[in-house]
Each structure stands twice: as C-alpha cells, then as structure tokens.
Design an enzyme around this catalytic site. Structure first.
Site, PDB file in Angstrom:
ATOM      1  N   CYS A 192     -13.172  17.566   9.485  1.00 18.28           N
ATOM      2  CA  CYS A 192     -12.415  16.908   9.000  1.00 18.28           C
ATOM      3  C   CYS A 192     -13.110  17.209   7.872  1.00 18.28           C
ATOM      4  O   CYS A 192     -13.031  15.995   7.139  1.00 18.28           O
ATOM      5  CB  CYS A 192     -12.010  15.847   9.659  1.00 18.28           C
ATOM      6  N   TYR A 238     -13.016  18.544  22.535  1.00 17.93           N
ATOM      7  CA  TYR A 238     -13.058  17.033  22.031  1.00 17.93           C
ATOM      8  C   TYR A 238     -11.477  17.203  21.667  1.00 17.93           C
ATOM      9  O   TYR A 238     -10.576  16.986  21.133  1.00 17.93           O
ATOM     10  CB  TYR A 238     -13.124  17.375  20.179  1.00 17.93           C
ATOM     11  N   CYS A 255       0.618  -0.947  -0.291  1.00 20.04           N
ATOM     12  CA  CYS A 255      -0.127  -0.400   0.154  1.00 20.04           C
ATOM     13  C   CYS A 255       1.130   0.984   0.097  1.00 20.04           C
ATOM     14  O   CYS A 255       1.776   1.682   1.235  1.00 20.04           O
ATOM     15  CB  CYS A 255      -0.969  -0.053   1.575  1.00 20.04           C
TER      16      CYS A 255
END
Length: 457
Positions: free
Chosen positions: A404, A307, A154
């Site tokens: 994100c 967070y 990969c």
C-alpha cells in the site's frame, strides 16, 4: 517570496499527497487542489528555505485534466485529494508515481503494467470511522489534523452510511451524550464505526466509548433499526479508555444481533468482526487478489501467506494450491482466518500465530519449504530481518508482494535484489479512488532476467 504574497505560477508536477507543484523564482511551491497544466494565482502561506506552501486563489487557465468537484467538503476534510480532476488523469498520476518510486528507490527501470482502476470512483468504501465533534456531529478529520469537519454526505461511503450518521447525530444531541475530548480525556463517545458487507448487505454499527456502558443504548439500537431494517446484523460497543489516537480498543460488547457480519470475497465467505482487517473496496480487492493469484501460479504448490490477517488472500487461492499456510502475529486475526477456512469447507489451509522468524522455524521443524511466499505488510513495509528470513530460510521460487506504499515497496525490492530476487512484473491497483493512496502487486523471482535493465542509485 514572503508569506501573504500573491504569485502566479504554472503547475508542472504533483506530490505523492496530491498537491500540485509549481515554481516561482526557482523555488518549488506546493498548492492543493491544482492540476498539471493549470495556470494559477496563489496566496503564499508558508515559506521555507527551499520550498513554500500556497493556497489556490484563482485558476487563470485550467488544465485539460480538470473536472467539476462534486463534494462540498473537498479541500476541508482530509480524505480526497483528486476530486477536481478526471478519474483518467488520477490513474495516470498514480501509475507514474509507482513507476518513479520503483526506478528511483528500487533501482529498477521496468515499466509497470497498466494500472487497474475501480469500476466506480464513488461510493466504494465498506467501512467508515467517524470521529464525533463536540456538538454531536459526525465527520472526518481535516488534512494533517484532528479538527473534525462535519460531513453530512460523503461521496466515498455508501448512501446508507449518510442516513445512519444523520440519525446518530440526532440521537447524540437529543440524548445529551457526552463527547470525548482528546485534550482532557473526559467524555464518553469517541467514534462511530460502520461496516457494510457489500455482497450480503449486512451492516454493523459500533460505538467506541471511553467507558463501559452507553446511556440510552436501547434507543441507539432502535434508531439504527429504523434506518437499516433487517440489514442491521450487529450493534456493538468498543471499549477504549486509553489516552491514545488509536481508534479501537481490544474489548467489544454486543448490544444487538451477533458479533460478526459476513461478506463474500473472490467466492470465499468472510467473517468480519469490529477488529478484523478487510479491504475497504471489495470490488477492486477482487481484481487485486486475481492479479496476485496470477503472479503466484499456486497450482499444486505450497503457499505461505505472511501478514495473512483474516486469511483472505490465501483462502482465495486455496482451490488451486496444494496447501496454504498463513502466518499472522495478531491472535484475533488468526482465529478469524481459521473460522473462515471452516466456513468455506477449506481443508488444505492452516493458520499459525507467529512472526516470520517463528514461522520459518516451525516449517523447518516439520520439513516444509514453501514454493510461493505472499507478503502483504503494513505501510511501513518489511523489516530487513523478514526479508532475510524469506530469502534465506524459505528461499521460495516466487515472492508476491502486495503493497500500500510504493516507496517502501521500492525499498524492499532493492533489498530482495541483494538476496538474488529480480522484479519480474508489477501492477498498480487503485483501491482508493480520489485519495492519494495506491496499491501495487509485484512479482519477484530468483530466475535470471537479462532483458530487464538495472540502474545504479
């Protein structure tokens, strides 16, 4: 247009998931592995009322954005979507996508800063989670499915992961280890989870199992040592017997070494357990955190990091800030954050296990009010209740939002605007080259900004 028709179209746009968009008789046709400017011949796979899906058969006239694909699994595994175009073109697509979301959903016509790219679009990931196929091969899931595509190599993972996965595949087959079946919930081995600390070179390997013990565990460890040598610092079992698609369970058992590996991010030592959140692209994460600190201007300020996870963003600003308070609802993450503060000798940071509302109450009771709030939520973004808490209970001078997902970021920017916060500046950051994902750092402030144009939606 019907299924199995072959049509010729020109690709004029891209979807958020990285497929090209062309039109045939006025209907949008989505085609993976195409680029804006391509003239292509397409096999129609599915026709809906207002759009269709197609498979690329032939590039008749190539786009100038096209580049040579260097991965044999491209368009089979569900990871990369942009291996067929240049990295410069990919960055342009991602920057445009963020801007259009902010304008269309957020209602703010403000151009972003130039996107921050990765130094290398290959071999940047420090974590891999390999599902195990029934024949023992490790791989990745196909796009929008749980069909496993074996990946001997990969291009997104460090080369050592390719060597480890090959060795583990041999061990599974030679030891006749049973493999978990998602349909029957039988079998033992579910995933192999690898983590590498880029700065220190330390490696962690985790076997996720549907049980309590792993047969031939000593041989498993020895084979890993034969590949990794002294860099192998932790081999663990993760116990996950739940009937779920969630990869990791809550319980881990050490087979070799320690419970953690250690990396360095923005000069801060970070302890990593199997359950710790950590950015998968360390080098670009440093660029992202630097931009977040630039927006926050934490010098002499009280910074609230919501967070906070293992505390990496807040701790990277601790030397400048008067004080850092991190809030996180996951207890293990809070313990990691506390340990990371001690590990780095940082005494002006504290971390509490609480949601935003509880954090607000605790700070009010102590007579504290943050000057800066940093938010780094999951993909779903912030709840309206959290935004109300930040804007009304905390009322900071600045909010730095790390996202994100540009769509949920844009939605939340609009909600913040209703509370009096203006989007002052934002910067896309390509943390995940060759994939469809892009991060964004945004600065919101209560200050007036007459030179920015707001539009209705």
């Amino acid at each position: 247009m019907q299924k199995n028709d072959q049509i010729e179209i020109e690709i004029t746009d891209m979807t958020d998931e990285g497929s090209g968009i062309g039109r045939y008789e006025g209907m949008a046709v989505f085609v993976p592995c195409t680029a804006v400017g391509d003239r292509v011949r397409v096999l129609v796979l599915k026709v809906k009322k207002t759009y269709a899906y197609g498979k690329l058969l032939e590039v008749i006239f190539p786009s100038p954005d096209r580049a040579e694909n260097d991965c044999p699994s491209f368009n089979r595994c569900g990871g990369c979507v942009y291996r067929h175009i240049s990295y410069t073109s990919e960055l342009r697509i991602k920057q445009t996508r963020v801007y259009e979301a902010i304008k269309r959903i957020g209602g703010v016509d403000l151009k972003p800063n130039d996107i921050i790219g990765s130094d290398s679009p290959c071999r940047y990931r420090n974590k891999a989670q390999y599902p195990v196929a029934r024949d023992g091969a490790l791989g990745f899931y196909a796009f929008h499915s749980h069909r496993i595509i074996p990946c001997g190599e990969c291009a997104l993972q460090p080369e050592i992961f390719d060597e480890i996965s090959a060795e583990i595949t041999d061990w599974i087959r030679e030891s006749c280890i049973s493999v978990y079946n998602e349909e029957t919930h039988k079998g033992l081995l579910r995933h192999i989870y690898l983590r590498r600390a880029e700065k220190t070179g330390e490696i962690m390997a985790v076997a996720v199992i549907n049980g309590e013990n792993l047969p031939f565990a000593d041989d498993f460890v020895n084979r890993l040592l034969s590949v990794c040598g002294e860099n192998l610092k932790s081999v663990q079992l993760n116990i996950n017997s739940a009937k779920t698609n969630v990869i990791l369970g809550e319980k881990c058992k050490v087979l070799y070494g320690g419970e953690y590996i250690t990396d360095v991010l923005c000069g801060v030592k970070v302890r990593l357990s199997p359950l710790s959140f950590y950015q998968v692209n360390r080098a670009t994460a440093e660029k992202l955190y630097k931009k977040a600190a630039e927006y926050a201007e934490p010098e002499g300020k009280l910074v609230l990091d919501l967070y906070c996870g293992a505390g990496t963003i807040g701790l990277s600003m601790a030397k400048q800030a008067k004080r850092i308070i991190g809030a996180e609802i996951v207890p293990d993450a809070v313990e990691d954050a506390k340990y990371n503060a001690r590990l780095n000798g940082i005494q002006n940071a504290e971390f509490i296990c609480a949601d935003a509302a509880k954090a607000a109450a605790l700070l009010r009771d102590r007579g504290l009010k943050p000057d800066i709030v940093i938010i780094d939520p999951p993909r779903k973004g912030c709840s309206k209740e959290l935004i109300d808490t930040v804007a009304e209970d905390f009322s900071p001078e600045r909010v730095v939002y790390v996202s994100c997902d540009s769509a949920t970021l844009a939605r939340d920017i609009k909600l913040f605007s209703e509370k009096g916060y203006t989007l002052k500046e934002y910067t896309p950051v390509d943390m995940f080259p060759r994939t469809a994902h892009v991060e964004t750092v945004a600065l919101l402030s209560r200050e007036k900004a007459d030179d920015y144009i707001r539009i209705s939606v």
